[in-house]
Design a protein around this motif. Structure first.
Motif, PDB file in Angstrom:
ATOM      1  N   ARG A 197      -2.030   3.941  -4.031  1.00  0.00           N
ATOM      2  CA  ARG A 197      -2.138   2.857  -5.103  1.00  0.00           C
ATOM      3  C   ARG A 197      -1.686   1.628  -4.292  1.00  0.00           C
ATOM      4  O   ARG A 197      -1.157   1.543  -3.241  1.00  0.00           O
ATOM      5  CB  ARG A 197      -1.098   2.999  -6.217  1.00  0.00           C
ATOM      6  CG  ARG A 197      -1.151   4.154  -7.012  1.00  0.00           C
ATOM      7  CD  ARG A 197      -1.941   3.687  -8.108  1.00  0.00           C
ATOM      8  NE  ARG A 197      -2.427   4.864  -9.188  1.00  0.00           N
ATOM      9  CZ  ARG A 197      -1.569   5.211 -10.412  1.00  0.00           C
ATOM     10  NH1 ARG A 197      -0.831   4.104 -10.649  1.00  0.00           N
ATOM     11  NH2 ARG A 197      -2.061   6.345 -11.123  1.00  0.00           N
ATOM     12  N   ILE A 198      -2.569   0.492  -4.590  1.00  0.00           N
ATOM     13  CA  ILE A 198      -2.267  -0.945  -3.957  1.00  0.00           C
ATOM     14  C   ILE A 198      -1.293  -1.521  -5.056  1.00  0.00           C
ATOM     15  O   ILE A 198      -2.023  -1.876  -6.306  1.00  0.00           O
ATOM     16  CB  ILE A 198      -3.371  -1.497  -3.677  1.00  0.00           C
ATOM     17  CG1 ILE A 198      -4.123  -0.692  -2.445  1.00  0.00           C
ATOM     18  CG2 ILE A 198      -3.215  -2.941  -2.841  1.00  0.00           C
ATOM     19  CD1 ILE A 198      -3.560  -0.572  -1.158  1.00  0.00           C
ATOM     20  N   THR A 254      -1.542  -6.680   3.802  1.00  0.00           N
ATOM     21  CA  THR A 254      -0.977  -5.539   3.215  1.00  0.00           C
ATOM     22  C   THR A 254       0.415  -4.867   3.932  1.00  0.00           C
ATOM     23  O   THR A 254       0.235  -5.017   5.068  1.00  0.00           O
ATOM     24  CB  THR A 254      -1.925  -4.449   3.013  1.00  0.00           C
ATOM     25  OG1 THR A 254      -2.579  -4.138   4.561  1.00  0.00           O
ATOM     26  CG2 THR A 254      -3.104  -4.884   2.224  1.00  0.00           C
ATOM     27  N   ARG A 289       0.815  -1.279  -0.192  1.00  0.00           N
ATOM     28  CA  ARG A 289       0.025  -0.031   0.068  1.00  0.00           C
ATOM     29  C   ARG A 289       1.070   1.161   0.145  1.00  0.00           C
ATOM     30  O   ARG A 289       1.755   1.366   1.247  1.00  0.00           O
ATOM     31  CB  ARG A 289      -0.820   0.032   1.235  1.00  0.00           C
ATOM     32  CG  ARG A 289      -1.991   1.003   1.231  1.00  0.00           C
ATOM     33  CD  ARG A 289      -2.906   0.993   2.393  1.00  0.00           C
ATOM     34  NE  ARG A 289      -2.283   1.382   3.628  1.00  0.00           N
ATOM     35  CZ  ARG A 289      -1.961   0.874   4.830  1.00  0.00           C
ATOM     36  NH1 ARG A 289      -2.141  -0.596   4.665  1.00  0.00           N
ATOM     37  NH2 ARG A 289      -1.001   1.110   5.908  1.00  0.00           N
ATOM     38  N   PRO A 306       2.727  -1.322   4.489  1.00  0.00           N
ATOM     39  CA  PRO A 306       2.668  -0.160   4.230  1.00  0.00           C
ATOM     40  C   PRO A 306       3.873   0.214   3.716  1.00  0.00           C
ATOM     41  O   PRO A 306       5.116   0.065   4.239  1.00  0.00           O
ATOM     42  CB  PRO A 306       2.234   0.766   5.317  1.00  0.00           C
ATOM     43  CG  PRO A 306       2.825  -0.170   6.497  1.00  0.00           C
ATOM     44  CD  PRO A 306       2.578  -1.633   5.822  1.00  0.00           C
TER      45      PRO A 306
END
Length: 70
Positions: free
Chosen positions: A17-18, A61, A8, A63
């Motif tokens: 955006r991912i 996810t 992420r 970061p």
């Protein structure tokens, strides 16, 4: 943990955006991402721990925060 690990992105041109990471487990997740961008590259650095690491949380996810463009 789910099979899919996503990055992420925060800040810079790719803010919010991912992207899928090529890692198959958290030990293989890179601390730095170098991504192609127009005529150069963007550098994003890992900025925290993984989220959604449980078996039923959805994709894991990780970061990343924008560092620089080269």
């Amino acid at each position: 943990m789910a099979d899919t690990i996503l990055g992420r992105l925060a800040g810079g041109p790719l803010d919010a955006r991912i992207i899928p990471l090529e890692a198959t487990d958290l030990d293989a997740v890179d601390d730095e991402l170098v991504l192609p961008w127009e005529q150069g590259q963007l550098i994003y650095r890992r900025s925290g721990g993984a989220e959604n690491v449980g078996p039923h949380d959805g994709p894991t996810t990780v970061p990343y925060r924008f560092d620089s463009a080269i």
